[in-house]
Every structure is written in structure tokens, then in C-alpha cells.
Design an enzyme around this catalytic site. Structure first.
Site, short mmCIF file in Angstrom:
data_model
loop_
_atom_site.label_atom_id
_atom_site.label_comp_id
_atom_site.label_asym_id
_atom_site.label_seq_id
_atom_site.Cartn_x
_atom_site.Cartn_y
_atom_site.Cartn_z
N GLU A 102 0.84 -1.20 0.00
CA GLU A 102 0.00 0.00 0.00
C GLU A 102 0.88 1.26 0.00
OE1 GLU A 102 -2.78 0.22 -0.96
OE2 GLU A 102 -4.33 0.42 0.54
N THR B 32 -5.48 7.89 -4.99
CA THR B 32 -5.50 8.08 -3.53
C THR B 32 -4.49 9.16 -3.11
OG1 THR B 32 -6.23 5.84 -3.19
CG2 THR B 32 -5.15 6.88 -1.32
N1 HSE Z 1 -8.02 5.91 4.33
C1 HSE Z 1 -7.52 6.02 2.99
C2 HSE Z 1 -7.89 7.39 2.44
C3 HSE Z 1 -8.14 4.94 2.15
O1 HSE Z 1 -9.05 7.77 2.60
O2 HSE Z 1 -7.04 8.06 1.87
C4 HSE Z 1 -7.77 4.97 0.71
O3 HSE Z 1 -8.49 3.94 0.03
#
Ligand code: HSE
Length: 309
Positions: free
Chosen positions: A130, A183
Site C-alpha cells: 500500500e 489516492t
Molecule cells: N483511508 C484512505 C484514504 C483509504 O481515505 O485516503 C484509501 O483507500
């Protein structure tokens, strides 16, 4: 064992108020990873299907190979592994696509070498994948993909992850509008400091949501599904977000929000019938805006990864 094929599921991270600390797994979509032992040491990505050529083939940049490498380095193993990745979910969708690949990969390699580690022990290696994909090792997709169910990341340092029993008749409706949000970008636009009053509201909602899940108190779940910190910023990236959310709530959803970093939007409902109605209304809203979307309806996936063969 010479070869193994693993399915790892999509996940909804944040679950409205729990930015970076809450997530749950669904049954579909998900990724499939086949791993084969080879005689010479080293990791090779032999094939990636379903990504339109977008994912890195370099083993130091791909989330699946990075996770496997972190795992093998930790165990000081020099095995030869061939990776065949089948992306069966959209990239940049907010459904934990990179997490599903990392989880399938690390779960698979653990099976190949005789399962020396438990799923919980595999988590740091999947988080490495990740990290490679989005520059931060958040665990709210990888943890539910690996452990199944609803998961709380109580702390990152030290890592403290808790699986929460969710009510059996909770169903997710997910619509994925066909736009892509990275992201990394969705994280970079967030404010770096908060008002104390917003933090207090958010703490109350996180505690309320978890208590609601444990006590099967649907009204409490519904009241707590509110995000006053991240959603107001990120929802601007998703055309029609406010209309889609209103449509979901009017159709009977307990709550609705952005799935992970978006653009997918998810709702939770108390039955499969309501979840279907909610999904139809959410999709209809996007259609009115001429935005095509994929629709997924699923109970919470309690199992996590599956060994296909
Ligand atoms: N918690 C992370 C975000 C998850 O919201 O950036 C990304 O899938």
C-alpha cells in the site's frame, strides 16, 4: 506446494467518520493472484491482466511484488516466485484495488511456503504494498481485505488492529462512477489541521458507529455515519455526490459516504432488499448526470481472502 491461486476482496475504507482507522470487506469485486514457485531465486511478474497496461511490471513498484518481497525479506527466504495478477476491479476507484492485490499476494506466498504466519502477522507486509501504491502505509483497506469483516486500526505505532463483529444483516450498496481518483491526490488536498469542535464531533461518531455495530443498534449506526472532516473536502471531486447521497438516504440507507478516497460512493442498509433499492436510486442519480457506473451489492465479507486453487 508449487502453485496457488488466491482471491482477495474489495474493501470500503473510512466508513464515513473513520478516516484511516475503519474499513470493511465485501464479497465482490476483488483481485485474483496466482503464484508459482520457480527453481531460481527472485520474484518475477509474469502477467498482469485487466489493468489496461497501467500497473507497474517492475517488482520494486508493483504492490503485489513489493508485499511478497517484504514478506520474504522478513523471513530471510530466497525463494523464486512467479506472479500472475488478474485485476478484477477498477483502478483508482476507492475500493482498495492496490490493497486487494497486495493481500492476495502476501496471503498466497504464505500458503506456498506452508503458512508460517497468521493473517494478522501478514498485515505489515501488505501495508508495504500500500505504501508503494500511494505513498502512505494506511491499513484501512489491507486489514479488512486480509482479516475479513469490519476492522478498526486502533493505532499505527505500534500497529494495533481489532476485528469488530458486525450485524449479519448489514448490506453495502456501492456505486463506482467511471472516473478515476488517485489516492495520493485525494490525500494531498486534505487539511493538515482541524478545529477542535470538528474533532469532537468525529470522535463521537467513530465511537457511536463502533458501539452501534457491536450492539446491533441500527439507529445508532445511522446517526453516527457522518464525516465532518474529510467528506466536505473530497466530495467536491465527485460530480453529483450530494444528490447521490440524498437519494441513498431517501431510499432507506442507514448512512452513505465516500468509499475510501473515492470516487465510489457506498451506503449501508439493514437488508438486501433495501440495499438493492438504494443501489438502484444511487445509480439512477449518476445516470441523470450521464455518468456510467458499476454497481455492487454485498453483505459484509467475514472471510477475507479465499484459496481458489
Ligand atoms: N483511508 C484512505 C484514504 C483509504 O481515505 O485516503 C484509501 O483507500
Amino acid at each position: 506446494m508449487r502453485s496457488v491461486k488466491i482471491f482477495a476482496p474489495a474493501t470500503v475504507a473510512n466508513v464515513t467518520c473513520g478516516f484511516d482507522i475503519l474499513g470493511f470487506a465485501v464479497h465482490q469485486p476483488g483481485d485474483e493472484v496466482t503464484l508459482k514457485r520457480k527453481d531460481s531465486p527472485g520474484i518475477i511478474i509474469q502477467e498482469i491482466k485487466g489493468d489496461g497496461g497501467l500497473l507497474p511490471r517492475d517488482i520494486n513498484k508493483n504492490t503485489a511484488s513489493v508485499a511478497i518481497k517484504a514478506y520474504l525479506d522478513h523471513l530471510k527466504l530466497d525463494c523464486g516466485i512467479e506472479i500472475f495478477l488478474e485485476k478484477k476491479m477498477p483502478l483508482g476507484s476507492g475500493l482498495g484495488s492496490s490493497a486487494a492485490s497486495a493481500v492476495a499476494a502476501v496471503f498466497g506466498v504464505n500458503e506456498l511456503i506452508g503458512r508460517p504466519l497468521s493473517p494478522m502477522e501478514l498485515l505489515p507486509f501488505a501495508m508495504q504494498g500500500e505504501f508503494e501504491a500511494c505513498g502512505e502505509a494506511h491499513a484501512d483497506n489491507v486489514a479488512p481485505a486480509l482479516l475479513g469483516g469490519f476492522v478498526l486500526i486502533r493505532s499505527y505505532n505500534p500497529l494495533d488492529v481489532v476485528k469488530i463483529d458486525a450485524p449479519k444483516d448489514l448490506f453495502a450498496s456501492i456505486v463506482h462512477p467511471q472516473i478515476e481518483i488517485a489516492t495520493k491526490d485525494a490525500r494531498s488536498i486534505l487539511k493538515k489541521s482541524l478545529l477542535l469542535k470538528d474533532a469532537v464531533t468525529q470522535w463521537g461518531n467513530v465511537a457511536g458507529l463502533i458501539t452501534g455495530l457491536i450492539k446491533e443498534d441500527y439507529d445508532l449506526i445511522s446517526r453516527s455515519m457522518e464525516d465532518v472532516i474529510v467528506e466536505p473536502v473530497r466530495s467536491m471531486l465527485i460530480p453529483g455526490f450530494d444528490q447521490v447521497k440524498s437519494a441513498a438516504l431517501n431510499a432507506g440507507a442507514l448512512g452513505c459516504g465516500i468509499s475510501g478516497s473515492g470516487p465510489s460512493i457506498f451506503s449501508l442498509s439493514r437488508s438486501s432488499e433495501t440495499a438493492t433499492k438504494v443501489a438502484n436510486e444511487m445509480e439512477a442519480c449518476f445516470k441523470q448526470l450521464d455518468i456510467i457506473c458499476d454497481v455492487f451489492i454485498s453483505p459484509v465479507n467475514q472471510e477475507g481472502p479465499l484459496i481458489i486453487s
